[in-house]
Design a protein around this motif. Structure first.
Motif, PDB file in Angstrom:
ATOM      1  N   ARG A   1       0.344  -1.447  -0.186  1.00 19.96           N
ATOM      2  CA  ARG A   1       0.103  -0.174  -0.178  1.00 19.96           C
ATOM      3  C   ARG A   1       0.930   1.079   0.254  1.00 19.96           C
TER       4      ARG A   1
ATOM      5  N   PHE B   1     -11.325 -11.518   1.833  1.00 16.83           N
ATOM      6  CA  PHE B   1     -12.823 -10.882   2.695  1.00 16.83           C
ATOM      7  C   PHE B   1     -13.375  -9.462   0.754  1.00 16.83           C
TER       8      PHE B   1
ATOM      9  N   ILE C   1      -0.428 -12.674  10.134  1.00 19.26           N
ATOM     10  CA  ILE C   1       0.207 -10.411  10.545  1.00 19.26           C
ATOM     11  C   ILE C   1       0.088 -10.577  10.956  1.00 19.26           C
TER      12      ILE C   1
ATOM     13  N   SER D   1     -14.179 -10.172  10.425  1.00 17.37           N
ATOM     14  CA  SER D   1     -12.465 -10.161   9.314  1.00 17.37           C
ATOM     15  C   SER D   1     -11.921  -9.267   9.152  1.00 17.37           C
ATOM     16  N   PHE D   2     -12.982  -9.076   7.776  1.00 14.28           N
ATOM     17  CA  PHE D   2     -12.598  -7.631   7.377  1.00 14.28           C
ATOM     18  C   PHE D   2     -11.765  -6.877   7.786  1.00 14.28           C
ATOM     19  N   ASP D   3     -13.255  -5.675   8.417  1.00 20.33           N
ATOM     20  CA  ASP D   3     -12.046  -4.832   9.464  1.00 20.33           C
ATOM     21  C   ASP D   3     -11.488  -4.861  10.333  1.00 20.33           C
ATOM     22  N   GLU D   4     -11.087  -6.625  11.137  1.00 18.72           N
ATOM     23  CA  GLU D   4     -10.157  -6.892  12.155  1.00 18.72           C
ATOM     24  C   GLU D   4      -8.472  -6.859  11.082  1.00 18.72           C
ATOM     25  N   PHE D   5      -8.877  -7.147   9.887  1.00 19.87           N
ATOM     26  CA  PHE D   5      -7.672  -7.533   9.369  1.00 19.87           C
ATOM     27  C   PHE D   5      -7.705  -6.348   8.397  1.00 19.87           C
ATOM     28  N   ARG D   6      -8.248  -5.171   8.075  1.00 21.90           N
ATOM     29  CA  ARG D   6      -7.772  -3.802   7.897  1.00 21.90           C
ATOM     30  C   ARG D   6      -7.076  -3.179   8.993  1.00 21.90           C
TER      31      ARG D   6
ATOM     32  N   ILE E   1      -5.224  -4.392  11.649  1.00 18.60           N
ATOM     33  CA  ILE E   1      -4.254  -4.974  12.054  1.00 18.60           C
ATOM     34  C   ILE E   1      -3.323  -4.606  10.607  1.00 18.60           C
ATOM     35  N   GLU E   2      -3.441  -4.586   9.370  1.00 20.06           N
ATOM     36  CA  GLU E   2      -2.834  -4.450   8.188  1.00 20.06           C
ATOM     37  C   GLU E   2      -2.333  -2.757   9.007  1.00 20.06           C
ATOM     38  N   SER E   3      -3.700  -1.503   9.215  1.00 15.71           N
ATOM     39  CA  SER E   3      -2.852   0.090   9.289  1.00 15.71           C
ATOM     40  C   SER E   3      -2.053  -0.685  10.191  1.00 15.71           C
TER      41      SER E   3
END
Lengths: 228, 228
Positions: A63, A85, A139, B132-137, B139-141
């Motif tokens: 990103r 997702f 992750i 899952s999507f929110d969690e992943f986003r 932790i990615e941040s």
């Protein structure tokens, strides 16, 4: 998708809960895409119609922030799934994907079709949750390494992970270029070069894309904190 | 769980897809636990029978490596859910959770019961995927920040996130102790103190658990890379 690819994806844990007929129909709508090096597989922020499974080569996700800093999240190989997702939800991709190997083959699966299958197959739900768990754990480990391991320790961890033996000498072929490796390990390319140079006295010698380790066991003790 | 707590958790997005009767039954098996500061809510590596929703206070998740390095992953407040995937799968917790506020109330929900509901409610599956999507986003941040933002930038980002205004002066109350904050931001407590001291010339003054910012807009320009 040819029969070999079809068989390969059919063995992926994620798809295990889909009845054979449904799975065949699902795969008929999937498309294999061949990409050259540096080509974009998907773009950060685009609404996700597809998710991807890598068939060959390496795909990196990254990103770029508003101020131009690029963060590489992961580099994945054959059999790994990307952006599941967002595709299931029709939301924007959370990162961009591009090819970091000479070339790569990637299957694009239709997210909405998998979502329709989910509604009918509780066993598929279970696999998606297992997938979430694995993704999250992975992750989390990356975050742990980024927060607590020094640059040298991260390089050592990577080399040791690749070594085929736990004792004696070993030769490891770097799976991708050093600029990609530095991104994956969260450091500048110059920092990686500095670390590799520093590791010479630990018996690590780099020749093009090969890393020769004089003694894996010795290197392992160096990977303990405060050892380097 | 009292009626107020029941109403509160009933409004959480994750549970939206559960029919009212099922949800009432599910909640009857949930237990509210009161914890004092520093108490463990769940232990890293224990097989997860429960997942948790924070009702009050702050809970931090962290992992201690074999060599004793502790990594704090996140600090969550009221309404946030912890360790959903391990509990759904009956796998080990991926991190430990402990209270970092004076006290905390946490609801422990039965993972196997939610799993049974999942099998019958496709709408719940959808919410789990959104989760899952929110969690992943998220932790990615965090990974992005850990990889590309300097310690000073991470502190600035945190203060700016807490500021109630975008211009003029502002006072921010630190939600938890500085030792917790430093862990969350991936730095040693001494580094946080150094950064806060350095930020004085940017109009940031810390008094106990209060941060006074002379000019939020000015601080925002400092948060741009290479500005500090």
């Amino acid at each position: 998708m040819n029969i070999e690819d079809f068989r390969f994806v059919g063995r992926l844990p994620l798809f295990r809960g889909i009845p054979a007929d449904d799975f065949a129909g699902f795969c008929r709508h999937a498309v294999v895409r061949h990409h050259a090096k540096r080509e974009r597989v998907f773009l950060d922020g685009d609404v996700a119609r597809h998710f991807y499974v890598v068939l060959s080569g390496w795909v990196a996700t990254s990103r770029t922030s508003a101020d131009g800093d690029e963060t590489m999240f992961t580099v994945v190989e054959r059999g790994k799934c990307l952006q599941l997702f967002p595709a299931l939800l029709g939301k924007p991709y959370t990162a961009g994907g591009s090819v970091v190997s000479k070339e790569a083959d990637v299957i694009a699966f239709d997210g909405a079709r998998l979502r329709a299958l989910l509604a009918r197959n509780p066993a598929l739900t279970e696999e998606v949750i297992t997938y979430s768990f694995d993704e999250f754990r992975e992750i989390e480990s990356d975050l742990e390494a980024a927060k607590t391991r020094t640059a040298t320790e991260r390089v050592l961890d990577f080399i040791l992970d690749q070594c085929p033996t736990t004792v004696g000498p070993a030769t490891v072929q770097l799976p991708y270029e050093k600029t990609v490796l530095s991104g994956k390990l969260g450091m500048q390319p110059e920092s990686l070069s500095r670390v590799l140079k520093k590791l010479r006295r630990a018996g690590v010698h780099v020749e093009r894309d090969c890393v020769h380790v004089a003694d894996v066991a010795r290197l392992r003790t160096m990977a303990l904190p405060c050892a380097v």
